[in-house]
Design an enzyme around this catalytic site. Structure first.
Site, PDB file in Angstrom:
ATOM      1  N   SER A 135       2.705   4.910   0.867  1.00 21.77           N
ATOM      2  CA  SER A 135       3.127   5.198   2.287  1.00 21.77           C
ATOM      3  C   SER A 135       1.983   5.939   3.174  1.00 21.77           C
ATOM      4  CB  SER A 135       4.246   6.253   1.895  1.00 21.77           C
ATOM      5  OG  SER A 135       4.690   6.832   3.227  1.00 21.77           O
ATOM      6  N   GLU A 179       9.861  -3.526   5.857  1.00 19.93           N
ATOM      7  CA  GLU A 179      10.884  -2.885   5.016  1.00 19.93           C
ATOM      8  C   GLU A 179      12.076  -3.362   5.549  1.00 19.93           C
ATOM      9  OE1 GLU A 179       9.817  -0.450   2.971  1.00 19.93           O
ATOM     10  OE2 GLU A 179       7.812  -0.395   3.623  1.00 19.93           O
ATOM     11  N   GLY A 211       0.976  -1.184   0.080  1.00 19.06           N
ATOM     12  CA  GLY A 211       0.154  -0.191   0.083  1.00 19.06           C
ATOM     13  C   GLY A 211       0.838   1.262   0.061  1.00 19.06           C
TER      14      GLY A 211
HETATM   15  N1  LIG Z   1       2.654   7.261  16.525  1.00 16.75           N
HETATM   16  C1  LIG Z   1       1.783   8.029  15.848  1.00 16.75           C
HETATM   17  N2  LIG Z   1       0.964   8.881  16.263  1.00 16.75           N
HETATM   18  C2  LIG Z   1       0.262   9.493  15.542  1.00 16.75           C
HETATM   19  N3  LIG Z   1       0.074   9.172  14.116  1.00 16.75           N
HETATM   20  C3  LIG Z   1       0.757   8.314  13.683  1.00 16.75           C
HETATM   21  C4  LIG Z   1       1.677   7.682  14.407  1.00 16.75           C
HETATM   22  N4  LIG Z   1       2.350   6.782  13.795  1.00 16.75           N
HETATM   23  C5  LIG Z   1       2.040   6.750  12.618  1.00 16.75           C
HETATM   24  N5  LIG Z   1       0.861   7.607  12.495  1.00 16.75           N
HETATM   25  C6  LIG Z   1       0.016   7.940  11.291  1.00 16.75           C
HETATM   26  O1  LIG Z   1      -0.467   6.804  10.841  1.00 16.75           O
HETATM   27  C7  LIG Z   1      -0.856   6.651   9.540  1.00 16.75           C
HETATM   28  C8  LIG Z   1      -0.215   5.220   9.006  1.00 16.75           C
HETATM   29  O2  LIG Z   1       1.291   5.160   9.423  1.00 16.75           O
HETATM   30  P1  LIG Z   1       2.339   3.826   9.056  1.00 16.75           P
HETATM   31  O3  LIG Z   1       3.583   4.035   9.684  1.00 16.75           O
HETATM   32  O4  LIG Z   1       1.328   2.867   9.720  1.00 16.75           O
HETATM   33  O5  LIG Z   1       2.164   4.056   7.608  1.00 16.75           O
HETATM   34  P2  LIG Z   1       2.903   3.015   6.711  1.00 16.75           P
HETATM   35  O6  LIG Z   1       2.141   2.148   5.627  1.00 16.75           O
HETATM   36  O7  LIG Z   1       3.930   2.027   7.312  1.00 16.75           O
HETATM   37  O8  LIG Z   1       3.765   3.864   5.775  1.00 16.75           O
HETATM   38  P3  LIG Z   1       5.347   3.787   5.038  1.00 16.75           P
HETATM   39  O9  LIG Z   1       4.986   2.933   3.840  1.00 16.75           O
HETATM   40  O10 LIG Z   1       5.703   5.008   4.829  1.00 16.75           O
HETATM   41  O11 LIG Z   1       6.128   3.166   6.111  1.00 16.75           O
HETATM   42  C9  LIG Z   1       0.147   7.941   8.783  1.00 16.75           C
HETATM   43  O12 LIG Z   1      -0.777   8.630   8.497  1.00 16.75           O
HETATM   44  C10 LIG Z   1       0.886   8.315  10.053  1.00 16.75           C
HETATM   45  O13 LIG Z   1       0.962   9.794  10.102  1.00 16.75           O
HETATM   46 MG   LIG Z   2       5.954   1.753   7.615  1.00 19.33          MG
END
Ligand SMILES: Nc1ncnc2c1ncn2[C@@H]1O[C@H](COP(=O)(O)OP(=O)(O)OP(=O)(O)O)[C@@H](O)[C@H]1O
Ligand SMILES: [Mg+2]
Length: 599
Positions: A378, A506, A376
């Site tokens: 980022s 990752e 999915g």
């Molecule tokens: N500790 C936190 N507090 C508040 N919001 C958060 C926190 N961690 C992540 N988010 C928010 O939650 C959403 C999902 O984040 P997540 O890190 O799960 O994405 P991801 O799919 O792993 O992205 P990436 O591929 O960039 O690693 C994002 O919009 C992020 O801003």
């Molecule tokens: Mg991530």
């Protein structure tokens, strides 16, 4: 107003006693301190009355009574020895308390839940454990005992003075009351100032800790001057507050000096009149003046004590606040034994920020011993799913199960023991490479097994090239290693944990294509007989997954194998096209890839 001040003071005193209690000094030690305080106070109380006796005897008989001189010296010596030993005992309690509270703060902080650390500057627990405990220790070790023995001396001296000459005492009392009324508002202002200083100092500490932790970012963006300018404001505030404190101190010191001198003059004038009228002896007047010191010195001591008490009460309050935070451990049931099985997310609702749900009704199944990939854009929530699986965060509603049991039925320790994580940002801790590899491992690992894992993680060559090999220090955050080396260490660490559930966020994003290709085999071997959930932006990582979930807008919008999704999901195709363009740069076989990404 006065009632409020008294209640406030009692509260602070109670808070301090509670903290002393943490030191668990034991009744014996406290009794010894109490007795020695009384002994010290008695010595300073006896001194003036004995001097009075000595002078009156000498002036009546015309010669020095040597036995009285001997007793006087013995009393003084006894008092000094008692005070000295007491100082040691109190210091012992203070230091024991320091160690015990620090250990308690650390034991508490390390079990606080992840959201606490999301919302708190990382210098905060350090500031509690180092600065606040030091402030508390200061008041306990240096001011507490003098306060107690000063209080005894003061009260007893006033009683003795009253007996010696009540009129002179009444004059003394009136003078002291006036001095007290002048100093109270000044002391209140000092208290208020010291609170602001402590707050400003805590801000300063948080700010510089964070900036120095991110020194590379600061330097890369030439943000040194910006950082200095930002800290200048706090430093200026601290300077202004410090200046205000000094100003008050500068007013207080002459007032205290003047109070002592004028009290002395008033007593001398009034006392001399009474001596000349034959109402009291010269010995009584001298004794009176000596007792005066017994009153004035504790009073000066008290102003310090109260100022320190205020600081210590503030520190104790902050320490207590941290100690009263809810640990993540407290939600445990911990009666269940772990059994591998399918992991299911059932109607999981989760939000970081109130009213902004990330997942509304998320349903997923991670079949036992299969490799499942999360893909999915980022920010889609892949890492958050790992965080939920590790129980770093609690879903608002819904459940996560393994087999028939909710993962929340296991004790946290037991659950996490069975889940290994290779995190997205692969942090390392200060210590040797070996320390990092064996982090959290309970059982001893043989050199052979260690070498096997190092080999599988493609680390053998790298470790051979560095002096001291496995024992080489890596530095805080692993700054002495490259991104890919850190990732390989993280992979080896997860291999060593050998747990039935493996989360790879990752895990191979920093590796070059050749190393990744080699490691892929090791990762595939690692995935055998365990449920492996991977998140990756690289096609090569997800392509052979048994099941792929496509995440978008907090929901699973498609699922299946790579081939299936290439046929059925436009969004997946879209993602793959982007992955493909990224992969071209990695020298992989373009024809083979072309075939894979064509629907
Ligand atoms: N500790 C936190 N507090 C508040 N919001 C958060 C926190 N961690 C992540 N988010 C928010 O939650 C959403 C999902 O984040 P997540 O890190 O799960 O994405 P991801 O799919 O792993 O992205 P990436 O591929 O960039 O690693 C994002 O919009 C992020 O801003
Ligand atoms: Mg991530």
């Amino acid at each position: 107003m006065r009632f409020y001040v008294t209640v406030n003071l009692m509260d602070k005193f109670k808070r301090l006693l509670k903290i002393i209690n943490y030191a668990n000094p034991g009744k014996g030690l406290l009794t010894a301190i109490g007795l020695l305080s009384v002994l010290g106070a008695t010595s300073s109380l006896l001194f003036p009355v004995m001097t009075q006796k000595l002078i009156d005897l000498a002036s009546n008989s015309g010669q020095l009574p040597t036995e009285w001189i001997g007793i006087l010296i013995a009393v003084l010596l006894g008092g000094s020895v008692a005070s000295g030993y007491n100082f040691f005992l109190v210091g012992k309690v203070g230091n024991r308390m320091l160690v015990n509270i620090r250990a308690k703060i650390l034991a508490k902080a390390i079990y606080l839940p992840v959201p606490y650390f999301d919302n708190t500057p990382s210098a905060e627990p350090a500031s509690r454990a180092v600065n606040d405990t030091e402030i508390i220790n200061g008041v306990v070790s240096q001011h507490f005992e003098p306060f107690i023995s000063g209080l005894i001396t003061l009260v007893a001296s006033l009683v003795i003075l009253w007996i010696l000459d009540w009129q002179l005492t009444a004059v003394l009392f009136a003078t002291l009351m006036i001095a007290f009324l002048i100093t109270v508002p000044i002391a209140a202002k000092l208290t208020q100032l010291s609170k602001s200083v402590q707050k400003e100092e805590a801000n300063f500490l948080s700010f510089i800790t964070e900036r120095f932790a991110q020194i590379r970012l600061i330097k890369a963006y030439n943000a040194e001057q910006e950082t200095l300018a930002k800290s200048q404001q706090t430093l200026t505030n601290l300077y202004d507050l410090g200046l205000k404190e000094v100003r008050i101190g500068a007013i207080m010191a002459p007032i205290a000096g003047m109070t002592i001198i004028s009290t002395l003059i008033i007593i001398l004038v009034f006392g001399a009149t009474r001596v000349s009228q034959g109402e009291i002896t010269i010995g009584t007047l001298i004794a009176f003046i000596l007792y005066l010191f017994n009153i004035v010195f504790p009073l000066i001591q008290f102003t310090y004590f109260f100022a320190e008490l205020n600081k210590a009460a503030g520190a104790a309050e902050r320490v207590e606040e941290l100690l009263e935070e809810t640990s993540e451990q407290s939600t445990n049931k911990g009666e269940l034994c772990f059994k591998p099985g399918d992991i299911t997310l059932q109607n999981v609702h989760f939000n970081f920020e109130p009213k902004v749900p990330l997942f509304k009704r998320l349903n997923m199944v991670f079949p036992k011993n299969k490799k499942i990939a999360l893909v999915g854009a980022s920010g889609a929530g892949k890492s958050t799913i790992f965080n939920l699986l590790l129980r770093f965060y609690q879903p608002g509603s819904g459940n996560i199960k393994i087999g028939d049991h909710s993962i929340f039925e296991f004790s946290l320790e037991d659950w996490r023991k069975h889940v290994a994580l290779i995190a997205q940002d692969t942090p390392l801790l200060s210590g040797s490479i070996k320390d990092n590899l064996t982090l959290g491992l309970r059982q001893e690992i043989s050199q052979r097994d260690l070498e096997k894992v190092i080999d599988a993680a493609e680390l053998t060559e790298f470790i051979k090239t560095i002096p001291n090999g496995l024992e080489a220090p890596v530095g805080e955050k692993g700054v002495k290693l490259s991104g890919g080396q850190k990732q390989r260490i993280a992979i080896a660490r997860a291999m060593l944990q050998d747990s039935p559930v493996l989360l790879c966020d990752e895990a191979t994003s920093n590796l070059d294509a050749t190393t990744e290709h080699k490691l892929q085999q090791a990762m595939n071997n690692l995935a055998v007989n365990r449920t492996t959930i991977v998140s990756a932006h690289r096609l090569s990582t997800v392509i052979d997954a048994d099941l792929i979930y496509v995440l978008k807008g907090g929901n699973v919008i498609a699922e299946g194998t790579h081939e299936g999704l290439m046929k059925n999901s436009d969004y997946y195709q879209e993602l793959v096209k982007h992955q493909f363009s990224a992969l071209k740069t990695n020298n992989e076989n373009p024809q083979q890839l072309e075939a894979l990404v064509t629907p």
